[in-house]
Design an enzyme around this catalytic site. Structure first.
Site, PDB file in Angstrom:
ATOM      1  N   CYS B 179       0.794  -1.252   0.000  1.00 49.92           N
ATOM      2  CA  CYS B 179       0.000   0.000   0.000  1.00 49.92           C
ATOM      3  C   CYS B 179       0.810   1.277   0.000  1.00 49.92           C
ATOM      4  CB  CYS B 179      -0.856   0.107   1.238  1.00 49.92           C
ATOM      5  SG  CYS B 179      -1.833  -1.259   1.601  1.00 49.92           S
ATOM      6  N   ASP B 237      20.369   4.957   2.015  1.00 49.47           N
ATOM      7  CA  ASP B 237      20.186   4.421   3.358  1.00 49.47           C
ATOM      8  C   ASP B 237      21.286   4.968   4.245  1.00 49.47           C
ATOM      9  OD1 ASP B 237      18.765   3.068   5.223  1.00 49.47           O
ATOM     10  OD2 ASP B 237      19.454   1.077   4.651  1.00 49.47           O
ATOM     11  N   ILE B 238      21.221   4.614   5.508  1.00 45.37           N
ATOM     12  CA  ILE B 238      22.146   5.214   6.470  1.00 45.37           C
ATOM     13  C   ILE B 238      23.611   4.937   6.103  1.00 45.37           C
ATOM     14  CG2 ILE B 238      22.192   3.289   8.134  1.00 45.37           C
ATOM     15  CD1 ILE B 238      21.655   5.594  10.277  1.00 45.37           C
TER      16      ILE B 238
END
Lengths: 350, 350
Positions: B179, B237-238
């Site tokens: 979703c 990302d980190i």
């Protein structure tokens, strides 16, 4: 087995592995075709490379065909860490000549690695990391219909926990249990933590066990296995302690010796120190070199098992522990090969 | 839509959601039985409780039956966080009167939550979090045979990426898409990031998009969806930045306009600042209140979408952005209800 005066026993995994080596050899002698295992190495990690070579050696010694498939940063090209690993898994899934697949984790981190573990066909999942096997383990579903491995849905919870014998009922086979937790259980069986006088399925009854780490790969399935076998287990993670047990807690009436068909998880208010003070067995699997279980907190005469790559126990652990198992890897690889033989049979049934 | 001089547009999700509300209403008017959705709330988390009430309201407004099942710390008893959640899922799986299941995460942390996501039957997985749906998404498999949801194995990779029309070929249905990533795609379609003049399956071609976060629930599936639709995506990302693209990189010959049937992932040496400087769209989903994308780094006229509960953009974001969508939750819930209607149909096919 170096036993110094006043010190607990240092127990290497070799004698524990020996019995399973014989079992695997016997199993291999009965197969019509030598099983073929693929190891997929996709990173430049030195421990993974080492473990891949260790797998190869163990397979060659026993007569299992081992193929090491290198991809990503493990390959000679200039691919990134993990590149091509999913494609390699899919290829091995679809290759009818491959009986088992093992993947050298960690690759991308727990989330994406967990996704990859679901891509491996359950029929070839010698490591037992597919969620269907975890589901069966958590629900104490020990026997399954081999064709159930083909479905995406899980067995009804109603079938959970009905354990009357170690032998699968007709038409069923044993579910696959993740290698590392299973290897630890086998070590604990070997040293008498499991009591064979007790009925099958409840042989750890009476034991209190602390498991430090609650990952989906080691700590949580191990705590569940031990509690499903009757133990009272403290599952310790960085931010909480939980108690896993089949038996009623606190003041509940235990006169009937009735218990849940599978373990129930309760939050615990105990501290790690309080858990260790009453634990007959301590298993630690913390992937941090600096993490150490304090010897001073151990119960005198307990059994300690280190599962981490770096030692999680202090060097004087045997001042308190009656037995200390520093590593279980040699048993783990045999559990993997045992799973390989079983899955080869399960496939043949269909 | 408050348009201040010199400021970008502040775009709330309501007008984007409106079209899908009509679609869901129309779908509901055609069903023979009102679909029934179960929400499982197992923690004392205030945002989860809020989201559960939001779900209820949306369902009631549209005429979907919603049942909130409380367990664990959400219940009135003294159960711990998450206690009973797996049992509640299994019960809903086995209840033929339940058409869809949604679970309010996070509960135990990413690993154990990922396990729970696999326990939900794919036929009732309105959130699209089952690994089969993720597998299809990553492999750009848009159409599936409904009965394939019953199997534990994944479709052959050979079927990946063949996209010629938006309409499912005979005998197939659309796969379910998670979703939240889908809602973001719908927002980007609404604001013209997707270009309908381009052929279906490649309508984000020409766009450069930075997605900040690479979780399995939002960031990675979103990056894959956008790249499968033709965009050049930086997944941040980190600890690393990766590029997702269907097209050949660098100096490769693009004169044929040929591309991979699905996205390929490459490590990137670009910094976040460099990615943002060339990005037409920036989507951020970092679950940290203090995390902010620097307005100074944005490309003038870009589109910014905040997916995090806390705002990931600075208050002056519209000094650079031509459009800013501060939240997508109202679209997400409609994607969930659309999935509910589809799964109800898919079940009826079998």
């Amino acid at each position: 087995m170096a036993l110094q005066a006043g010190k607990g026993l240092l127990l290497k995994a070799d004698p524990i592995a020996a019995a399973f080596r014989e079992e695997v050899k016997l199993g291999l002698s009965k197969t019509s075709r030598r099983p073929r295992l693929v190891g997929i190495l996709a990173t430049s990690s030195a421990p993974s490379k080492f473990y891949a070579e260790f797998t190869r050696k163990q397979c060659e010694d026993l007569g299992v065909e081992f193929i090491l498939k290198k991809t990503g940063a493990a390959d000679t090209g200039d691919l990134g860490e993990g590149e091509g690993v999913e494609e390699a898994i899919i290829e091995a899934n679809e290759d009818a000549n491959i009986d088992g697949i093992m993947v050298y984790y960690p690759i991308f981190g727990v989330q994406q690695d967990h996704y990859l573990q679901q891509v491996v066909s359950p029929y070839k999942d010698v490591e037992g990391l597919h969620f269907k096997f975890h589901y069966n383990l958590y629900h104490n579903i020990r026997f399954i219909e081999p064709q159930s491995l083909l479905t995406s849905t899980v067995p009804s919870a109603a079938s959970a926990g009905v354990v009357e014998s170690e032998e699968p009922p007709p038409g069923t086979v044993k579910s696959i249990i993740p290698c590392t937790p299973l290897a630890i259980v086998k070590c604990l069986e070997h040293v008498g933590v499991y009591n064979k006088i007790l009925p099958y399925g409840d042989r750890a009854y009476g034991r209190t066990i602390t498991v430090i780490n609650r990952s989906e790969v080691v700590g949580r399935p191990l705590a569940a296995l031990l509690a499903n076998d009757g133990a009272r287990v403290f599952s310790v993670d960085i931010d909480s302690i939980q108690e896993y047990t089949k038996r009623p807690q606190g003041g509940a009436d235990t006169s009937q010796r009735r218990y849940h068909p599978r373990h129930v998880v309760h939050p615990s208010n105990a501290s790690l120190q309080e858990c260790l003070a009453i634990s007959d067995v301590v298993v630690s699997a913390v992937p941090t070199a600096s993490y150490k279980v304090k010897t001073a907190w151990l119960k005198d005469g307990c059994v300690c098992v280190n599962v981490a790559a770096d030692k999680n126990f202090e060097s004087d652990v045997r001042d308190k522990a009656s037995m200390y198992i520093p590593a279980v890897g040699k048993v783990t690889i045999l559990m993997l090969l045992r799973n390989l033989l079983r899955l080869q049979q399960y496939k043949a049934v269909n």
